[in-house]
Design a protein around this motif. Structure first.
Motif, PDB file in Angstrom:
ATOM      1  N   TYR A 108       0.837  -1.209   0.000  1.00 16.01           N
ATOM      2  CA  TYR A 108       0.000   0.000   0.000  1.00 16.01           C
ATOM      3  C   TYR A 108       0.872   1.260   0.000  1.00 16.01           C
ATOM      4  O   TYR A 108       0.639   2.198  -0.773  1.00 16.01           O
ATOM      5  N   ALA A 109       1.892   1.275   0.849  1.00 20.15           N
ATOM      6  CA  ALA A 109       2.774   2.445   0.935  1.00 20.15           C
ATOM      7  C   ALA A 109       3.477   2.711  -0.398  1.00 20.15           C
ATOM      8  O   ALA A 109       3.671   3.870  -0.799  1.00 20.15           O
ATOM      9  N   GLN A 110       3.847   1.623  -1.102  1.00 21.93           N
ATOM     10  CA  GLN A 110       4.547   1.777  -2.380  1.00 21.93           C
ATOM     11  C   GLN A 110       3.649   2.376  -3.471  1.00 21.93           C
ATOM     12  O   GLN A 110       4.119   3.101  -4.342  1.00 21.93           O
ATOM     13  N   TRP A 111       2.363   2.050  -3.441  1.00 24.11           N
ATOM     14  CA  TRP A 111       1.465   2.447  -4.523  1.00 24.11           C
ATOM     15  C   TRP A 111       0.577   3.638  -4.174  1.00 24.11           C
ATOM     16  O   TRP A 111      -0.079   4.195  -5.058  1.00 24.11           O
ATOM     17  N   LYS A 112       0.530   4.016  -2.907  1.00 27.95           N
ATOM     18  CA  LYS A 112      -0.419   5.041  -2.460  1.00 27.95           C
ATOM     19  C   LYS A 112      -0.311   6.326  -3.285  1.00 27.95           C
ATOM     20  O   LYS A 112      -1.311   6.868  -3.763  1.00 27.95           O
ATOM     21  N   GLY A 113       0.920   6.837  -3.467  1.00 26.59           N
ATOM     22  CA  GLY A 113       1.113   8.085  -4.202  1.00 26.59           C
ATOM     23  C   GLY A 113       0.833   7.938  -5.681  1.00 26.59           C
ATOM     24  O   GLY A 113       0.090   8.737  -6.271  1.00 26.59           O
ATOM     25  N   ASP A 114       1.401   6.904  -6.308  1.00 32.14           N
ATOM     26  CA  ASP A 114       1.254   6.713  -7.753  1.00 32.14           C
ATOM     27  C   ASP A 114      -0.206   6.552  -8.162  1.00 32.14           C
ATOM     28  O   ASP A 114      -0.622   7.044  -9.211  1.00 32.14           O
TER      29      ASP A 114
END
Length: 264
Positions: free
Chosen positions: A101-107
């Motif tokens: 989740y942290a890896q994709w949250k911004g993108d």
């Protein structure tokens, strides 16, 4: 010793295999990796595939006590949220889902992570009826990959394929970690049955949903018992470099992490 009835369900569009695993003594059961149906043309989600699982559960008078995901899928939308409401059953995922989740949250401009009822770690355990499930952490495809061991049956997600392995090129994925994870599985008994999450047959009757640890140690073209770490990393990374991203990557990750779907 407890015995289980294992029923597989194949979703041909995504090549995904879901399972209902029932304890024979008590009729308590779990669901692993259920699929929702998504039409990218209309951007609509439906649940015909989940209804197939419901029909099986009701025909066998089973009591669903938990829904488990082997990982956060990037190629299809999960049926877990729908079935969790229908059966009033909690969803269990890996603690590693928080990292995904942290890896994709911004993108992907994600809303809040879904409040999964249980975040699982290596060596966690759960019982359903008289059956016992052990959690094995098997990262590599993603940081959130788990394998579920129930007696002599393994549910391996996207780590092992039939005579192959999953890809390891998603953010947080690692061919080196996948090598370690599969080596850990290869330490189990050769007759351990391996229930696969994916297969891509040319015809449904050619589906391989099951293999064994012994067969994979001998016949896996990506990683057999002789393959070194360096060899596997070279083969896996070379293959991944030729693969396109999954077609449903954005809607799948958004829905599977947040249970919400915005139009794309």
């Amino acid at each position: 010793m407890a015995s289980q009835n294992i029923q597989h369900f194949f979703h041909p569009i995504s090549g995904t295999i879901s399972y209902v695993v029932a304890d024979d003594d008590t009729k308590e059961a779990i669901i692993i990796d259920p699929v929702a149906d998504y039409d990218p043309e209309s951007d609509k989600i439906s649940y015909e595939s989940a209804q197939d699982l419901i029909a099986h559960v009701e025909a066998k008078s089973l009591h669903i006590v938990a829904i488990l995901e082997t990982h956060i899928h990037a190629d299809h939308l999960s049926g877990s949220f729908y079935l969790s409401k229908y059966f009033n059953a909690p969803i269990s995922v890996s603690e590693g889902v928080k990292e995904v989740y942290a890896q994709w949250k911004g993108d992907l401009c994600l809303s809040e992570l879904y409040h999964f009822e249980h975040f699982l770690l290596e060596s966690d355990e759960m019982d359903f009826g008289n059956s016992h499930l052990e959690v094995m952490s098997t990262p590599g495809h993603t940081p959130s990959d788990l394998t579920f061991k129930i007696g002599d049956a393994l549910f391996v997600g996207d780590s092992l394929f039939y005579h192959g392995t999953g890809r390891a090129d998603f953010p947080g994925g690692s061919a080196e970690k996948m090598f370690e994870s599969i080596r850990k599985l290869y330490e189990l008994k050769d007759n351990t049955e391996v229930y696969l999450c994916h297969n891509y047959p040319d015809k449904v009757e050619n589906l391989h949903y099951k293999t064994t640890i012994g067969d994979e140690k001998h016949d896996n073209t990506m990683l057999d018992e002789q393959t070194t770490r360096a060899q596997f990393v070279e083969i896996r990374e070379g293959r991944d470099g030729q693969l396109p991203p999954p077609k449903l990557l954005q809607p799948a990750l958004e829905f599977n992490l947040t249970a919400s779907h915005s139009s794309h």
